[in-house]
Design an enzyme around this catalytic site. Structure first.
Site: not given
Length: 233
Positions: A88, A96, A118, A145, A163, A183, A186
């Site tokens: 989307n 990189d 970084h 999203s 999301a 994390r 289930r």
């Protein structure tokens, strides 16, 4: 820069060690910025042109690919996408090094896949000092999203990333995972075959924003026990 020096820098990048903008400048010809700009400004009706641009931009791209503009990429040439991909709007590839996406993957709006970070100490960030590690997204994964996938992460087959998640560690196959940090909540089981189906009161999921969104609880959520947790929208 000599060829030997270029190979030394590439070897350091491959090991996930720190390198600088100046050291990596020889890779600039592999950036596909002009083609990405052109793709993002190509009318939806020009499907053949869009397809040819995707082939030119990415390291490899499968069949039946849908990528809604705009999208952004550091290189583009380090991205490899399988068949039946749906991406989307506002998908960002910080590629990189390699980003490898399997077949049947769906990615919702405003997701970032970044292979690069970084150093913490500011002195090591001189000349844009950075490190890069590949990302792998296996087949049938769905990413919600505004999720961010960080360097070195592998997301296993069939998993769902909620999301707004920040995925800093690899996620095993066939699991639902969300949060900051992301994390596992289930496993995905055969019980989920009955979800989002007429006549069933089951575990509703959020939408990828794709072309075949189904009706359900507003905003998308997952029911765990008696609670409903916002998930993938």
């Amino acid at each position: 820069m000599t060829r030997a020096h270029e190979e030394e820098v590439l070897a350091r990048i491959a090991k996930g060690l720190v390198y600088t903008e100046s050291e990596a400048a020889f890779q600039a010809p592999r950036r596909r910025t002009e083609q990405i700009f052109e793709y993002n400004h190509t009318p939806p009706s020009e499907t053949e042109k869009r397809r040819s641009l995707l082939v030119a931009i990415f390291g490899s791209v499968g069949e039946r690919t849908v990528l809604l503009p705009p999208f952004h990429a550091a290189f583009g040439s380090n991205v490899h996408i399988g068949d039946d991909f749906f991406g989307n709007v506002n998908l960002t590839f910080v590629d990189d090094v390699d980003i490898r996406i399997g077949d049947g993957v769906m990615i919702a709006p405003s997701v970032t896949l970044t292979t690069t970070g970084h150093p913490v100490h500011p002195s090591r960030r001189a000349d844009f000092g950075r490190f890069s590690e590949p990302i792998v997204i296996e087949d049938k994964v769905w990413i919600g999203s505004n999720a961010v996938v960080l360097p070195g992460v592998r997301i296993g087959y069939g998993s769902v990333i909620g999301a707004g998640s920040v995925v800093s560690r690899s996620i095993p196959p066939m699991t639902v995972a969300f949060g900051t940090p992301c994390r596992v909540v289930r496993p995905i089981t055969d019980e989920d075959l009955a979800t989002r189906t007429a006549g069933h009161e089951a575990v509703p999921f959020g939408s990828s924003g794709g072309p075949e969104e189904e009706a359900g609880e507003p905003g998308g959520s997952v029911r765990i026990g008696r609670s409903v947790v916002r998930e993938c929208r």
